[in-house]
Design a protein around this motif. Sequence first.
Motif, short mmCIF file in Angstrom:
data_model
loop_
_atom_site.label_atom_id
_atom_site.label_comp_id
_atom_site.label_asym_id
_atom_site.label_seq_id
_atom_site.Cartn_x
_atom_site.Cartn_y
_atom_site.Cartn_z
N LEU A 1 0.84 -1.19 0.00
CA LEU A 1 0.00 0.00 0.00
C LEU A 1 0.88 1.25 0.00
O LEU A 1 1.87 1.30 0.73
CB LEU A 1 -0.90 0.01 1.24
N PRO A 2 0.55 2.25 -0.78
CA PRO A 2 1.33 3.49 -0.76
C PRO A 2 1.15 4.21 0.58
O PRO A 2 0.08 4.14 1.20
CB PRO A 2 0.75 4.30 -1.92
N ILE A 3 2.19 4.89 1.02
CA ILE A 3 2.22 5.54 2.33
C ILE A 3 2.63 7.00 2.17
O ILE A 3 3.63 7.30 1.50
CB ILE A 3 3.21 4.81 3.26
N ALA B 1 8.04 5.50 3.34
CA ALA B 1 7.22 6.51 2.67
C ALA B 1 7.28 6.41 1.15
O ALA B 1 8.35 6.27 0.56
CB ALA B 1 7.64 7.90 3.10
N THR B 2 6.10 6.49 0.54
CA THR B 2 5.98 6.65 -0.91
C THR B 2 5.91 8.13 -1.26
O THR B 2 6.39 8.54 -2.32
CB THR B 2 4.69 5.97 -1.41
N TYR B 3 5.31 8.90 -0.37
CA TYR B 3 5.16 10.34 -0.54
C TYR B 3 5.46 11.01 0.79
O TYR B 3 5.13 10.48 1.86
CB TYR B 3 3.73 10.72 -0.95
N VAL B 4 6.05 12.21 0.74
CA VAL B 4 6.30 13.00 1.94
C VAL B 4 5.82 14.42 1.70
O VAL B 4 6.10 15.01 0.65
CB VAL B 4 7.80 13.01 2.33
N VAL B 5 5.10 14.96 2.67
CA VAL B 5 4.80 16.39 2.69
C VAL B 5 5.47 16.95 3.94
O VAL B 5 5.20 16.50 5.06
CB VAL B 5 3.28 16.67 2.73
N LYS C 1 18.37 15.47 -1.81
CA LYS C 1 19.02 14.57 -0.85
C LYS C 1 18.00 13.62 -0.21
O LYS C 1 18.29 12.45 0.04
CB LYS C 1 19.73 15.39 0.22
N MET C 2 16.79 14.13 0.08
CA MET C 2 15.75 13.25 0.61
C MET C 2 15.41 12.15 -0.38
O MET C 2 15.24 10.98 0.00
CB MET C 2 14.50 14.07 0.95
N ARG D 1 12.27 4.82 -1.91
CA ARG D 1 10.87 4.49 -2.22
C ARG D 1 10.06 5.73 -2.61
O ARG D 1 8.96 5.60 -3.16
CB ARG D 1 10.19 3.85 -1.00
N LEU D 2 10.59 6.91 -2.33
CA LEU D 2 9.82 8.14 -2.53
C LEU D 2 9.51 8.39 -4.00
O LEU D 2 10.40 8.37 -4.85
CB LEU D 2 10.59 9.35 -2.01
N LYS D 3 8.24 8.69 -4.28
CA LYS D 3 7.84 9.14 -5.61
C LYS D 3 7.83 10.66 -5.70
O LYS D 3 8.10 11.22 -6.75
CB LYS D 3 6.46 8.57 -5.98
#
Length: 386
Positions: free
Chosen positions: A181-183, A201-205, A226-227, A233-235
């Motif tokens: 599941l995306p996170i 994490a798939t996405y970070v705000v 850098k993140m 995994r980050l998109k």
Amino acid sequence: MLTLGRAVTVRCSNNAEASPLPEKRVLVGCGSAALDFLASVDKFPQPDDKIRSTELQVQGGGNVGNALTAAARLGLECRIFTKVANDGPGSQILAELQGDGVDVSNVVVAEGVSPFTFVIVDKETNTRTCIHTPGSPALIPQELTSASVNSLLNEANLVYFDGRLADTAIVLAEEASKRQLPILVDAERLREGLDDLLSYATYVVASAKFPQSWTSAPTVAEALVKMMLQLPRLKFVIVTLGASGCIMLERHASDASEAEIEDGSVEVNSLVESLSREAGELCGSSPNSITSKVCKLSIANNSDVQQHIWGRFHVGTAETIPASELVDTTGAGDGFIGGVMYAILAGLSAPKMLALGATVGAGSCRALGARPGLPTRADPKVASFL
């Protein structure tokens, strides 16, 4: 010649009829739900002052509670995992969430004290000061039962963590990851356990200060790259900048269409500065964005070795709120995240995602507290995005 960006203007139509709900629309949130005591004052008090409030509101708050409320009003099916006490504030927290259609069936209710926050809203400076008291006793991983995990995650499409209750959140994140599941993680500030949560994490705000605090990079642009390098995994990662809008870095494969790719490596600081200047020149009060081509984005690591990702930057503007309509910025970031999560599940483009998030967040600013100003799906300001 290097073409840095292109303006993307996403406008609302006069037709308030929204499109059908997303097919995938089940959102799970884990984190803080609290009761907010909001006092609006003409001017922030000095030490030892005694002043009067001009308005007082008691209403539901907490990052995950606010963000899920925003998403539920847009039409998502939301489920929350948190903990409250069997006291009056706990009952109000749950009742308000249920009133907005959030599923509270998995909330842990126990003897103790529910979390609450005192919020002082300064009308002179348009700022707010929050004094939070966590709930007691704290949520522990053992209270996340296997039955709760299945109830929360079955048929879920996106899982959201606000960075709090980390020990328990990590257990749920691991299970969500196993189920592919995306996170989405809200990186508000450095917290114990957040690094482990970010690894899923798939996405970070992120808040304005977080990327540089977490990476020690000298600029926001370098921090976002850098993140991406540290979190494979980050998109995408978005940093919110309040009235100055936001910056989004979206990962892309190097085999994107030739028309979209910029030849050679691009200096990230110059790119973002140029996009920000272009965004600042856009006209209109509605949110807009400027998008770069897909670029090879390079930064030097601590050993001066160049590292890179393929990606594109988006610089988004905030909605311009007239001074007469600006009441309180409490929860604006949570509203933004609610809009972003709807956009993810609806498959909206990045420019529409940023515009929707900005519009929902701006709605929150037009009333005292995080939730009263949040738009519903029928609101003409958001209907054309949905």
